[in-house]
Design a protein around this motif. Sequence first.
Motif, mmCIF file in Angstrom:
data_model
loop_
_atom_site.group_PDB
_atom_site.id
_atom_site.type_symbol
_atom_site.label_atom_id
_atom_site.label_comp_id
_atom_site.label_asym_id
_atom_site.label_seq_id
_atom_site.Cartn_x
_atom_site.Cartn_y
_atom_site.Cartn_z
ATOM 1 N N CYS A 104 0.858 -1.184 0.000
ATOM 2 C CA CYS A 104 0.000 0.000 0.000
ATOM 3 C C CYS A 104 0.893 1.233 0.000
ATOM 4 C CB CYS A 104 -0.898 0.003 1.231
ATOM 5 S SG CYS A 104 -1.957 1.463 1.284
ATOM 6 N N ASP A 105 0.806 2.015 -1.059
ATOM 7 C CA ASP A 105 1.683 3.186 -1.161
ATOM 8 C C ASP A 105 1.054 4.457 -0.603
ATOM 9 O OD1 ASP A 105 -0.101 3.816 -3.212
ATOM 10 O OD2 ASP A 105 1.397 3.711 -4.795
ATOM 11 N N PHE A 136 -0.061 -0.445 -4.673
ATOM 12 C CA PHE A 136 -1.506 -0.267 -4.818
ATOM 13 C C PHE A 136 -1.923 0.836 -3.858
ATOM 14 C CE2 PHE A 136 -5.986 -1.232 -4.038
ATOM 15 C CZ PHE A 136 -6.429 -1.398 -5.345
ATOM 16 N N SER A 137 -2.752 1.727 -4.345
ATOM 17 C CA SER A 137 -3.196 2.843 -3.512
ATOM 18 C C SER A 137 -4.426 2.455 -2.712
ATOM 19 C CB SER A 137 -3.461 4.076 -4.372
ATOM 20 O OG SER A 137 -2.249 4.538 -4.914
ATOM 21 N N CYS A 138 -4.202 2.072 -1.530
ATOM 22 C CA CYS A 138 -5.081 1.800 -0.405
ATOM 23 C C CYS A 138 -5.545 0.348 -0.336
ATOM 24 C CB CYS A 138 -6.279 2.736 -0.318
ATOM 25 S SG CYS A 138 -6.949 2.684 1.362
ATOM 26 N N LEU A 139 -4.956 -0.349 0.621
ATOM 27 C CA LEU A 139 -5.394 -1.699 0.966
ATOM 28 C C LEU A 139 -6.444 -1.663 2.082
ATOM 29 C CD1 LEU A 139 -2.039 -3.726 0.878
ATOM 30 C CD2 LEU A 139 -3.883 -3.717 -0.808
ATOM 31 N N MET A 140 -6.878 -0.462 2.469
ATOM 32 C CA MET A 140 -7.934 -0.227 3.455
ATOM 33 C C MET A 140 -7.594 -0.775 4.845
ATOM 34 S SD MET A 140 -11.331 -0.633 1.102
ATOM 35 C CE MET A 140 -12.404 0.173 2.287
ATOM 36 N N GLY A 141 -6.341 -0.701 5.203
ATOM 37 C CA GLY A 141 -5.910 -1.101 6.539
ATOM 38 C C GLY A 141 -5.313 0.077 7.286
ATOM 39 N N CYS A 142 -5.908 1.226 7.103
ATOM 40 C CA CYS A 142 -5.331 2.494 7.587
ATOM 41 C C CYS A 142 -4.970 2.465 9.069
ATOM 42 C CB CYS A 142 -6.272 3.650 7.296
ATOM 43 S SG CYS A 142 -6.657 3.802 5.525
ATOM 44 N N SER A 143 -5.759 1.790 9.879
ATOM 45 C CA SER A 143 -5.466 1.770 11.311
ATOM 46 C C SER A 143 -4.262 0.891 11.634
ATOM 47 C CB SER A 143 -6.687 1.291 12.109
ATOM 48 O OG SER A 143 -6.986 -0.047 11.782
ATOM 49 N N ARG A 144 -3.759 0.149 10.631
ATOM 50 C CA ARG A 144 -2.606 -0.731 10.833
ATOM 51 C C ARG A 144 -1.488 -0.421 9.838
ATOM 52 N NH1 ARG A 144 -3.100 -6.076 12.891
ATOM 53 N NH2 ARG A 144 -4.680 -6.109 14.455
ATOM 54 N N ALA A 145 -1.376 0.817 9.403
ATOM 55 C CA ALA A 145 -0.355 1.184 8.421
ATOM 56 C C ALA A 145 1.031 0.855 8.981
ATOM 57 C CB ALA A 145 -0.455 2.673 8.110
ATOM 58 N N CYS A 146 1.902 0.387 8.193
ATOM 59 C CA CYS A 146 2.011 0.145 6.760
ATOM 60 C C CYS A 146 1.585 -1.289 6.416
ATOM 61 C CB CYS A 146 3.438 0.345 6.311
ATOM 62 S SG CYS A 146 4.044 2.032 6.433
ATOM 63 N N ASN A 147 0.856 -1.457 5.320
ATOM 64 C CA ASN A 147 0.254 -2.729 4.954
ATOM 65 C C ASN A 147 0.831 -3.312 3.679
ATOM 66 O OD1 ASN A 147 -2.186 -3.010 6.860
ATOM 67 N ND2 ASN A 147 -2.272 -0.892 6.159
ATOM 68 N N VAL A 148 0.905 -4.655 3.666
ATOM 69 C CA VAL A 148 1.296 -5.392 2.465
ATOM 70 C C VAL A 148 0.409 -6.628 2.360
ATOM 71 C CG1 VAL A 148 3.705 -4.625 2.551
ATOM 72 C CG2 VAL A 148 3.077 -6.786 3.615
ATOM 73 N N ALA A 149 0.280 -7.141 1.145
ATOM 74 C CA ALA A 149 -0.426 -8.396 0.914
ATOM 75 C C ALA A 149 0.509 -9.335 0.171
ATOM 76 C CB ALA A 149 -1.691 -8.151 0.088
ATOM 77 N N TYR A 151 -1.996 -13.602 2.475
ATOM 78 C CA TYR A 151 -1.898 -12.940 3.771
ATOM 79 C C TYR A 151 -1.872 -11.430 3.614
ATOM 80 C CZ TYR A 151 -0.515 -17.562 5.379
ATOM 81 O OH TYR A 151 -0.487 -18.907 5.656
ATOM 82 N N THR A 152 -2.469 -10.746 4.584
ATOM 83 C CA THR A 152 -2.315 -9.311 4.726
ATOM 84 C C THR A 152 -1.546 -9.084 6.017
ATOM 85 O OG1 THR A 152 -4.471 -8.959 3.688
ATOM 86 C CG2 THR A 152 -3.505 -7.085 4.856
ATOM 87 N N LEU A 153 -0.544 -8.233 5.944
ATOM 88 C CA LEU A 153 0.270 -7.903 7.105
ATOM 89 C C LEU A 153 0.285 -6.394 7.264
ATOM 90 C CD1 LEU A 153 1.797 -10.300 5.294
ATOM 91 C CD2 LEU A 153 3.212 -10.332 7.316
ATOM 92 N N GLY A 154 0.405 -5.928 8.496
ATOM 93 C CA GLY A 154 0.405 -4.492 8.725
ATOM 94 C C GLY A 154 1.146 -4.088 9.976
ATOM 95 N N GLU A 155 1.086 -2.794 10.246
ATOM 96 C CA GLU A 155 1.741 -2.156 11.387
ATOM 97 C C GLU A 155 3.259 -2.252 11.308
ATOM 98 O OE1 GLU A 155 -0.100 -2.109 15.338
ATOM 99 O OE2 GLU A 155 -1.533 -3.551 14.497
ATOM 100 N N PHE A 156 3.782 -2.004 10.125
ATOM 101 C CA PHE A 156 5.233 -1.994 9.948
ATOM 102 C C PHE A 156 5.786 -0.580 10.041
ATOM 103 C CE2 PHE A 156 4.215 -5.970 7.704
ATOM 104 C CZ PHE A 156 5.128 -6.814 8.312
ATOM 105 N N THR A 157 7.001 -0.489 10.501
ATOM 106 C CA THR A 157 7.769 0.747 10.406
ATOM 107 C C THR A 157 8.440 0.701 9.039
ATOM 108 O OG1 THR A 157 8.171 0.702 12.776
ATOM 109 C CG2 THR A 157 9.645 2.077 11.447
#
Length: 119
Positions: free
Chosen positions: A8-9, A44-57, A66-72
């Motif tokens: 998610c960019d 991709f512009s918005c994986l809709m995981g805003c509360s857990r940014a940064c997100n990848v699938a 898998y969707t993963l999030g909350e990365f620095t």
Amino acid sequence: MTTWITICDTCKRDDWSGGDTDGERLAALIEAEAEGSDLRTRRFSCLMGCSRACNVALQSQGKLAYTLGEFTPDREAARAIVDYARLHAESRTGQVPYRAWPEPIKGHFVTRHTPLPEE
């Protein structure tokens, strides 16, 4: 089969201070880590995981996704994501034993999706 890392960019963490988004920064780091491998990356512009940014699938045809999030957005996170994606690519089902997970990936899993049916 190709394993895709979708980043998610548009992700912005709560402490974002302007300039490139945290997602853009993480995407550039993941792209650099994956360069020269069999892994594919895309933004991709918005994986809709805003509360857990940064997100990848992580996705591959016929495998668990898998969707993963909350990365620095740093090199350690990018390396762990790419290392896990390699393990995902090597797995017949997409499932990777917990003991094989890179330490920095633990605690970042948000969702798991079953493979789509072939028909």
